[in-house]
Design a protein around this motif. Structure first.
Motif, PDB file in Angstrom:
ATOM      1  N   SER A  99       1.056  -1.295  -0.062  1.00 35.91           N
ATOM      2  CA  SER A  99      -0.153   0.082  -0.101  1.00 35.91           C
ATOM      3  C   SER A  99       0.908   1.359   0.206  1.00 35.91           C
ATOM      4  O   SER A  99       1.850   1.408   0.598  1.00 35.91           O
ATOM      5  N   ALA A 100       0.449   2.184  -0.770  1.00 35.03           N
ATOM      6  CA  ALA A 100       0.933   3.561  -0.614  1.00 35.03           C
ATOM      7  C   ALA A 100       0.694   4.186   0.708  1.00 35.03           C
ATOM      8  O   ALA A 100      -0.013   4.276   1.280  1.00 35.03           O
ATOM      9  N   PRO A 101       2.004   5.261   0.598  1.00 30.47           N
ATOM     10  CA  PRO A 101       1.724   6.075   1.963  1.00 30.47           C
ATOM     11  C   PRO A 101       0.364   6.900   1.794  1.00 30.47           C
ATOM     12  O   PRO A 101      -0.069   7.367   0.607  1.00 30.47           O
ATOM     13  N   GLU A 102      -0.511   7.205   2.753  1.00 28.28           N
ATOM     14  CA  GLU A 102      -1.738   7.726   2.746  1.00 28.28           C
ATOM     15  C   GLU A 102      -1.429   9.346   2.281  1.00 28.28           C
ATOM     16  O   GLU A 102      -0.598   9.881   2.694  1.00 28.28           O
ATOM     17  N   ALA A 103      -2.500   9.710   1.370  1.00 32.54           N
ATOM     18  CA  ALA A 103      -2.154  10.876   0.796  1.00 32.54           C
ATOM     19  C   ALA A 103      -3.454  11.526   0.180  1.00 32.54           C
ATOM     20  O   ALA A 103      -4.117  10.679  -0.367  1.00 32.54           O
ATOM     21  N   ARG A 104      -4.000  12.491   0.434  1.00 29.88           N
ATOM     22  CA  ARG A 104      -5.201  13.192  -0.017  1.00 29.88           C
ATOM     23  C   ARG A 104      -5.034  13.515  -1.517  1.00 29.88           C
ATOM     24  O   ARG A 104      -3.970  14.080  -2.113  1.00 29.88           O
ATOM     25  N   ARG A 105      -6.006  12.733  -2.255  1.00 28.59           N
ATOM     26  CA  ARG A 105      -5.779  12.945  -3.967  1.00 28.59           C
ATOM     27  C   ARG A 105      -6.419  14.387  -4.176  1.00 28.59           C
ATOM     28  O   ARG A 105      -7.127  15.120  -3.362  1.00 28.59           O
ATOM     29  N   PRO A 106      -5.850  14.942  -5.127  1.00 32.31           N
ATOM     30  CA  PRO A 106      -6.201  16.351  -5.577  1.00 32.31           C
ATOM     31  C   PRO A 106      -7.780  16.532  -5.705  1.00 32.31           C
ATOM     32  O   PRO A 106      -8.128  17.898  -5.475  1.00 32.31           O
ATOM     33  N   GLN A 115      -9.407  12.054   4.633  1.00 34.58           N
ATOM     34  CA  GLN A 115     -10.055  10.993   3.630  1.00 34.58           C
ATOM     35  C   GLN A 115      -9.489  11.225   2.394  1.00 34.58           C
ATOM     36  O   GLN A 115      -9.412  12.229   1.566  1.00 34.58           O
ATOM     37  N   SER A 116      -9.188   9.914   2.007  1.00 36.40           N
ATOM     38  CA  SER A 116      -8.317   9.797   0.426  1.00 36.40           C
ATOM     39  C   SER A 116      -9.246   9.099  -0.363  1.00 36.40           C
ATOM     40  O   SER A 116     -10.298   8.320   0.114  1.00 36.40           O
ATOM     41  N   ILE A 117      -9.295   9.385  -1.743  1.00 33.49           N
ATOM     42  CA  ILE A 117     -10.059   8.590  -2.621  1.00 33.49           C
ATOM     43  C   ILE A 117      -8.867   7.842  -3.570  1.00 33.49           C
ATOM     44  O   ILE A 117      -8.291   8.077  -4.414  1.00 33.49           O
ATOM     45  N   PRO A 118      -8.798   6.577  -3.072  1.00 34.40           N
ATOM     46  CA  PRO A 118      -7.759   5.585  -3.560  1.00 34.40           C
ATOM     47  C   PRO A 118      -8.168   5.224  -5.100  1.00 34.40           C
ATOM     48  O   PRO A 118      -9.196   5.059  -5.442  1.00 34.40           O
ATOM     49  N   GLY A 119      -7.133   5.331  -5.940  1.00 38.16           N
ATOM     50  CA  GLY A 119      -7.237   4.795  -7.193  1.00 38.16           C
ATOM     51  C   GLY A 119      -7.283   3.364  -7.333  1.00 38.16           C
ATOM     52  O   GLY A 119      -6.633   2.610  -6.370  1.00 38.16           O
ATOM     53  N   ASN A 120      -7.932   2.788  -8.248  1.00 36.65           N
ATOM     54  CA  ASN A 120      -8.112   1.035  -8.601  1.00 36.65           C
ATOM     55  C   ASN A 120      -6.636   0.573  -8.949  1.00 36.65           C
ATOM     56  O   ASN A 120      -6.228   1.324 -10.037  1.00 36.65           O
ATOM     57  N   GLY A 527      -6.747   0.953  -4.164  1.00 38.66           N
ATOM     58  CA  GLY A 527      -5.756   1.453  -3.153  1.00 38.66           C
ATOM     59  C   GLY A 527      -4.729   0.490  -2.533  1.00 38.66           C
ATOM     60  O   GLY A 527      -3.835   0.809  -1.984  1.00 38.66           O
ATOM     61  N   LEU A 528      -4.992  -0.782  -3.211  1.00 42.05           N
ATOM     62  CA  LEU A 528      -4.212  -1.835  -2.620  1.00 42.05           C
ATOM     63  C   LEU A 528      -3.772  -2.911  -3.425  1.00 42.05           C
ATOM     64  O   LEU A 528      -4.523  -3.436  -4.175  1.00 42.05           O
ATOM     65  N   LEU A 529      -2.481  -3.156  -3.655  1.00 40.60           N
ATOM     66  CA  LEU A 529      -1.923  -4.364  -4.204  1.00 40.60           C
ATOM     67  C   LEU A 529      -1.623  -5.559  -3.457  1.00 40.60           C
ATOM     68  O   LEU A 529      -0.863  -5.663  -2.427  1.00 40.60           O
ATOM     69  N   VAL A 530      -2.109  -6.837  -3.523  1.00 42.56           N
ATOM     70  CA  VAL A 530      -1.822  -8.028  -2.851  1.00 42.56           C
ATOM     71  C   VAL A 530      -1.016  -8.758  -3.679  1.00 42.56           C
ATOM     72  O   VAL A 530      -1.322  -9.343  -4.726  1.00 42.56           O
TER      73      VAL A 530
END
Length: 619
Positions: A99-106, A115-120, A527-530
């Protein structure tokens, strides 16, 4: 006079080499090959020179195997493939999240910074041999960014690991409209493994590019694919990409159209060149002009350089076939598929995922065989050449109607499906004859395999009336344990519930595997790669890495066995809730007791109470 054993060894050693190689092709366990090699120096030399290659190719013929390699490489591959087969059957899996470090998308509001909106995550992977190392490339799109991890490893250790990031914002892409929607690595030509790889990236705004994934030029645009303004149809949101590496053709689909682009040879692009080469399509077709009503294209796969399969959303004929001709793309339709399930209504259907399947290793197999996932929860295998529309239908016997978003196969042994509703993976056995069963290398017994599965459907345990305690290979009769261990009842499919609770509502958006000989699969969530690795392929030593862009965390999964995977015509027969087993790693996990080794499942899934009724195998 020589002792009998010496005489027998001498006679076997004196057989012609061709006869000995034929005998090697009938040995079904690596232990048998190793024991034969230990009988005398001549057989040891023969097996060291070519015996392991024959064993691997005869036992794992449905997998895509290396075309060349040293004798030592084939011996290593035999160890790896037999261990992987055992891990698959025993559900010996190890899962890590990236998982990437949490960051707010633009496009998140300022007062909602937490609150972040993770990308697929849309992922692809490839494994290639360079010298004595395997190079594993894993490339994925996350929102508007493209990320890659490149590992160099041998069979035992990871020699190096490098991470790369191509930020979409640096190229002018914005979150949402510029998100990556599809990713496909361009594999090198056969026998040209030294060729640099590239990755084709499609985006929600219709942008389609070939990017470099070379370590020194990662993320640079090598080609930009787009139709000229005077083209009759337009390239908007990219839905799917597939690459035929043999013909060097890219197939790309938007919501209504399918395009073909050539991958041209290209010279290195100077860094000061403002614009990358612009490539026009060689063909394009609008399915709205040629097909009956449908909402949009969901998926698309190339069978070969002549045929493309397309999956549609809400159509009475949701699978279409496009033929690549000298004049462009022409549409044909596979046989109409009748309703198989009386509990489903006759409304338009949706096919979510497609996967071409190579069945040439099966007698009479060949042609265009397709695995497709339908919105009624079925996964259907069909040969597009034959009058019979559906050759085989698979279905989760527990979550009967849950549709599948993504498919990936492991030869003709099994395939993995990603749920369209939750963070769950489903492992199905194709139920084709197999060349290797890991249970054949274990001791004989008059016991049945244990513990007894508890499938969702009410079915009886298989009977075996020949209660012999030892196999008789001269008569071709197996002991009770070896015979029943091959039965579908004792090799049920399973559902894997991922442990990452923060992503429980995310479906599986994509699945990828580097190669058939790799022990690792990858699944993309929101937002997650398994990373899904067979236990024998886990590297115990620490991994040397440059600055890691994603945090890696191990998780314990829950596994539920779901029966043989045959289609359910009467949903009322699914009356039982199978036992859910949760992984528990402990100090006794690597215990060598017979009860643990002959348990159907991996040590991390075993309940010690099950060992009490175990009767020792025959020595």
């Amino acid at each position: 006079m020589e002792p009998p054993s010496a005489a027998n060894s001498s006679k076997l050693d004196n057989l012609p080499t061709d006869i000995l190689l034929i005998i090697l092709g009938y040995l079904d366990t690596a232990r048998s090959v190793a024991h034969l090699a230990a009988t005398c120096k001549g057989l040891h030399r023969l097996i060291s020179a070519g015996g392991w290659r024959i064993f691997v190719k005869s036992c794992f013929d449905s997998l895509t195997l290396p075309t060349s390699g040293s004798d030592e490489d084939w011996a290593d591959l035999a160890r790896a493939m037999t261990a992987q087969s055992r891990d698959w059957d025993r559900r010996a899996f190890v899962f890590h999240s990236l998982s990437a470090p949490e960051a707010r998308r633009p496009n998140a509001r300022r007062n909602q910074a937490a609150q972040s909106i993770p990308g697929n995550i849309i992922v692809d992977a490839h494994l290639q041999r360079r010298g004595r190392f395997d190079e594993e490339f894993v490339v994925w799109g996350s929102g508007e960014d493209v990320v890659a991890r490149i590992r160099r490893k041998d069979r035992i250790t990871v020699a190096s690991e490098a991470w790369h990031l191509c930020k979409g914002s640096d190229a002018g892409f914005i979150a949402g409209k510029g998100d990556t929607t599809s990713v496909s690595i361009v594999k090198p030509y056969p026998h040209e493994e030294d060729e640099d790889l590239g990755v084709v990236v499609g985006r929600a705004n219709g942008d389609l590019r070939l990017l470099s994934i070379d370590e020194s030029t990662f993320g640079r645009t090598l080609m930009h694919f787009r139709p000229s303004p005077d083209f009759s149809i337009h390239q908007h949101e990219i839905q799917a990409i597939d690459v035929n590496s043999d013909s060097r053709i890219i197939a790309a689909s938007t919501r209504e159209n399918v395009w073909l682009y050539p991958i041209q040879t290209h010279d290195p692009i100077p860094e000061n060149m403002p614009e990358s080469p612009h490539v026009d399509p060689i063909a394009g077709i609008s399915l709205k002009d040629s097909a009956k009503s449908f909402d949009f294209i969901r998926s698309m796969k190339m069978f070969n350089k002549e045929t493309i399969a397309v999956a549609l959303n809400r159509s009475f004929d949701p699978i279409r076939v496009l033929n690549i001709t000298q004049t462009g793309l022409e549409m044909s339709a596979p046989p109409r598929i009748p309703d198989q399930h009386p509990y489903m209504d006759s409304s338009p259907r949706t096919v979510r995922a497609l996967l071409p399947v190579d069945v040439r290793s099966i007698a009479g197999g060949g042609g265009s065989v397709l695995l497709s996932s339908w919105d009624d929860g079925t996964i259907r295998l069909q040969d597009l050449r034959t009058p019979s529309p559906v050759d085989r239908v698979y279905q989760d016997n527990f979550e009967v109607a849950t549709p599948i978003n993504a498919l990936i196969s492991h030869g003709l042994e099994r395939f993995v499906a990603g749920s369209a509703y939750s963070h769950m993976l489903k492992v199905f056995d194709f139920r084709w004859p197999r060349g290797y069963y890991h249970t054949d290398s274990l001791p004989c017994s008059r016991n049945s395999p244990y513990p007894t599965p508890r499938p969702p459907t009410l079915v009886d345990e298989p009977e075996y009336h020949d209660d012999r305690s030892r196999c008789n290979h001269v008569l071709g009769r197996l002991c009770r344990w070896h015979s029943l261990s091959r039965h579908d009842f004792y090799r049920p499919n399973c559902n894997i519930y991922l442990p990452f609770r923060n992503y429980a509502s995310s479906p599986i958006y994509s699945l990828a595997k580097p190669s058939d000989v790799s022990p690792t699969f990858y699944a993309g969530l929101s937002g997650l790669l398994v990373e899904f690795t067979l236990k024998s392929g886990v590297h115990s030593a620490s991994i040397p890495s440059t600055h890691s862009l994603y945090a890696r965390q191990r998780g314990k999964v829950a596994i539920l066995e779901t029966g043989d995977g045959s289609a359910i015509l009467d949903i009322s027969k699914c009356q039982r809730v199978p036992e859910i087993r949760r992984q528990s790693f402990s100090d006794t996990e690597n215990s060598s007791s017979s009860a643990r080794k002959q348990h159907r499942l991996d040590e991390a899934l075993q309940d010690r109470r099950e060992w009490q009724g175990f009767a020792p195998s025959v020595a």
